[in-house]
Motif scaffolding. Structure first.
Motif, PDB file in Angstrom:
ATOM      1  N   ASP A   1      -6.884  41.759  36.968  1.00 59.17           N
ATOM      2  CA  ASP A   1      -5.877  41.477  38.018  1.00 59.17           C
ATOM      3  C   ASP A   1      -5.622  39.985  38.371  1.00 59.17           C
ATOM      4  OD1 ASP A   1      -4.551  43.948  38.873  1.00 59.17           O
ATOM      5  OD2 ASP A   1      -6.550  44.614  39.129  1.00 59.17           O
TER       6      ASP A   1
ATOM      7  N   GLN B   1       2.136  44.923  30.534  1.00 57.28           N
ATOM      8  CA  GLN B   1       2.835  44.485  31.437  1.00 57.28           C
ATOM      9  C   GLN B   1       4.062  45.211  32.041  1.00 57.28           C
ATOM     10  OE1 GLN B   1       2.104  41.207  32.799  1.00 57.28           O
ATOM     11  NE2 GLN B   1       3.805  41.991  34.223  1.00 57.28           N
TER      12      GLN B   1
ATOM     13  N   ILE C   1      -5.064  39.057  30.445  1.00 62.57           N
ATOM     14  CA  ILE C   1      -4.032  40.249  30.134  1.00 62.57           C
ATOM     15  C   ILE C   1      -4.598  41.093  29.240  1.00 62.57           C
ATOM     16  CG2 ILE C   1      -1.983  40.756  29.003  1.00 62.57           C
ATOM     17  CD1 ILE C   1      -0.726  38.157  29.897  1.00 62.57           C
TER      18      ILE C   1
ATOM     19  N   PRO D   1      -1.605  37.032  35.969  1.00 60.41           N
ATOM     20  CA  PRO D   1      -0.689  37.302  34.815  1.00 60.41           C
ATOM     21  C   PRO D   1       0.770  36.829  35.447  1.00 60.41           C
ATOM     22  CG  PRO D   1      -2.104  39.048  34.959  1.00 60.41           C
ATOM     23  CD  PRO D   1      -2.406  38.416  36.327  1.00 60.41           C
ATOM     24  N   THR D   2       1.419  37.336  36.427  1.00 60.72           N
ATOM     25  CA  THR D   2       2.827  37.180  36.672  1.00 60.72           C
ATOM     26  C   THR D   2       3.157  36.643  37.993  1.00 60.72           C
ATOM     27  OG1 THR D   2       5.089  37.639  36.252  1.00 60.72           O
ATOM     28  CG2 THR D   2       3.327  39.556  36.442  1.00 60.72           C
TER      29      THR D   2
ATOM     30  N   GLN E   1      -0.490  44.298  24.692  1.00 56.71           N
ATOM     31  CA  GLN E   1      -0.264  43.486  25.877  1.00 56.71           C
ATOM     32  C   GLN E   1       1.101  43.528  26.535  1.00 56.71           C
ATOM     33  OE1 GLN E   1      -1.455  39.569  24.271  1.00 56.71           O
ATOM     34  NE2 GLN E   1      -3.534  40.241  24.289  1.00 56.71           N
ATOM     35  N   GLU E   2       1.904  43.572  25.630  1.00 60.32           N
ATOM     36  CA  GLU E   2       3.430  43.702  26.322  1.00 60.32           C
ATOM     37  C   GLU E   2       3.647  45.063  26.978  1.00 60.32           C
ATOM     38  OE1 GLU E   2       5.695  41.616  26.220  1.00 60.32           O
ATOM     39  OE2 GLU E   2       4.641  39.844  25.060  1.00 60.32           O
TER      40      GLU E   2
ATOM     41  N   SER F   1       3.006  47.726  34.078  1.00 62.87           N
ATOM     42  CA  SER F   1       2.895  47.133  35.410  1.00 62.87           C
ATOM     43  C   SER F   1       4.075  46.915  36.242  1.00 62.87           C
ATOM     44  CB  SER F   1       1.845  45.941  35.254  1.00 62.87           C
ATOM     45  OG  SER F   1       1.771  45.182  36.506  1.00 62.87           O
ATOM     46  N   ASP F   2       5.136  46.346  35.437  1.00 63.47           N
ATOM     47  CA  ASP F   2       6.366  45.877  36.174  1.00 63.47           C
ATOM     48  C   ASP F   2       7.094  47.107  36.609  1.00 63.47           C
ATOM     49  OD1 ASP F   2       6.122  43.239  35.679  1.00 63.47           O
ATOM     50  OD2 ASP F   2       7.177  43.250  33.972  1.00 63.47           O
TER      51      ASP F   2
END
Length: 309
Positions: free
Chosen positions: A143, A74, A138, A277-278, A70-71, A77-78
């Motif tokens: 999305d 992300q 996540i 998610p963010t 999961q980390e 994606s970042d």
């Protein structure tokens, strides 16, 4: 001193999980099976934990592997968003937009949104899950997830309210003629009621009068279902009473096919949320989807105080 191997193996690991195996990941990444296997082994050795349980036919994430995955998703994606911001590729969204939304709401309220979005951005592929089932946004790689709820659970997800509706209790005139018109919510215990099983207390219906008095009724469950559309179909045949958000029954109320009960009571409200998610790096796919959503849906439901990106 910075760890020069900090990101080694991460993209390979994520691809193995997404593809469900080493061979498929090797094909996608253009590497050999042995290369992929060695990358995962080196990554596990460097971390000091096992990420994947392997058999001859399948792989499965360990508890540590699931958290790390999961980390990593992300993180990737970042990184992709950072590149997109620099290269200004956010002007035209591309790739796959993975969305989950309730069947009825998606069909009747989001069809125009999806149509406009896809027509406007031909480089985007829509991966659409029409379902009311619980989603791990996540871990399942979504999305955006759209859900209707009277109370949003505590979550690390960003939520944007996109629609609001009152909750109504209704039946057909024929049912009320045959079985009697309940004057007070407590009388529902003597009626055939249709219950939505995705709610935690699906057979407990609460009502609030204008003086602030609460009535909690344990209703008689004629039909239990996780599909409101099917339940409504049966209710319109005169088989019972149902309690649903008004967006399901606007047409039937206007036509008189369904009769509203307890209209002298305060109607509880339910909100429809978009969860993602963010907010730190909202992808162009999501950002442009919200622009279409805002124009075609949110602006028509002006009781909302919605966010601006």
């Amino acid at each position: 001193m910075a760890n020069n191997k900090l990101f080694d193996g991460i993209t390979v690991f994520v691809q193995v999980v997404k593809c469900g195996g080493f061979g498929a990941a090797a094909e996608v990444t253009g590497h050999s099976n042995s290369y992929v296997s060695k990358e995962i082994t080196k990554l596990e050795s460097r971390l000091g934990v096992r990420l994947l349980n392997r058999t001859t036919r399948s792989i499965a994430l360990t508890p540590e592997g699931k958290t790390y995955y999961q980390e990593c998703v992300q993180l990737i994606s970042d990184a992709e968003q950072a590149i997109a911001n620099i290269t200004q590729s956010t002007v035209e969204p591309k790739g796959t937009l993975k969305v989950s939304c309730p069947v009825w709401f998606g069909k009747h309220y989001l069809a125009d949104v999806f149509t406009t979005y896809l027509s406007r951005y031909p480089e985007v592929t829509l991966d659409l899950d029409m379902s009311d089932k619980p989603i791990d946004v996540i871990a399942d790689g979504y999305d955006l997830v759209i859900r209707a709820t009277a109370k949003l659970d505590d979550s690390s997800l960003i939520c944007k309210r996109i629609y609001r509706s009152r909750i109504c209790t209704v039946a057909t005139k024929q049912y009320l003629k045959d079985h009697g018109y309940p004057q007070h919510p407590s009388e529902l215990s003597a009626h055939s009621c249709f219950c939505y099983t995705n709610l935690k207390k699906f057979n407990m219906w609460e009502y609030l009068d204008k003086a602030g008095n609460k009535t909690l009724v344990e209703v008689q469950q004629r039909v239990l279902s996780n599909n409101t559309e099917m339940s409504l179909e049966l209710v319109t045949k005169g088989l019972g009473i149902i309690r649903v958000p008004e967006f399901y029954i606007e047409t039937q109320l206007q036509s008189g096919d369904l009769t509203l009960l307890f209209d002298d009571y305060i109607f509880p409200e339910i909100d429809v949320y978009a969860l993602y998610p963010t907010r730190k790096h909202v992808t162009s796919k999501v950002r442009f989807f919200f622009e279409v959503l805002d124009k075609l849906l949110i602006n028509k439901n002006r009781s909302l105080d919605h966010d601006v990106f």
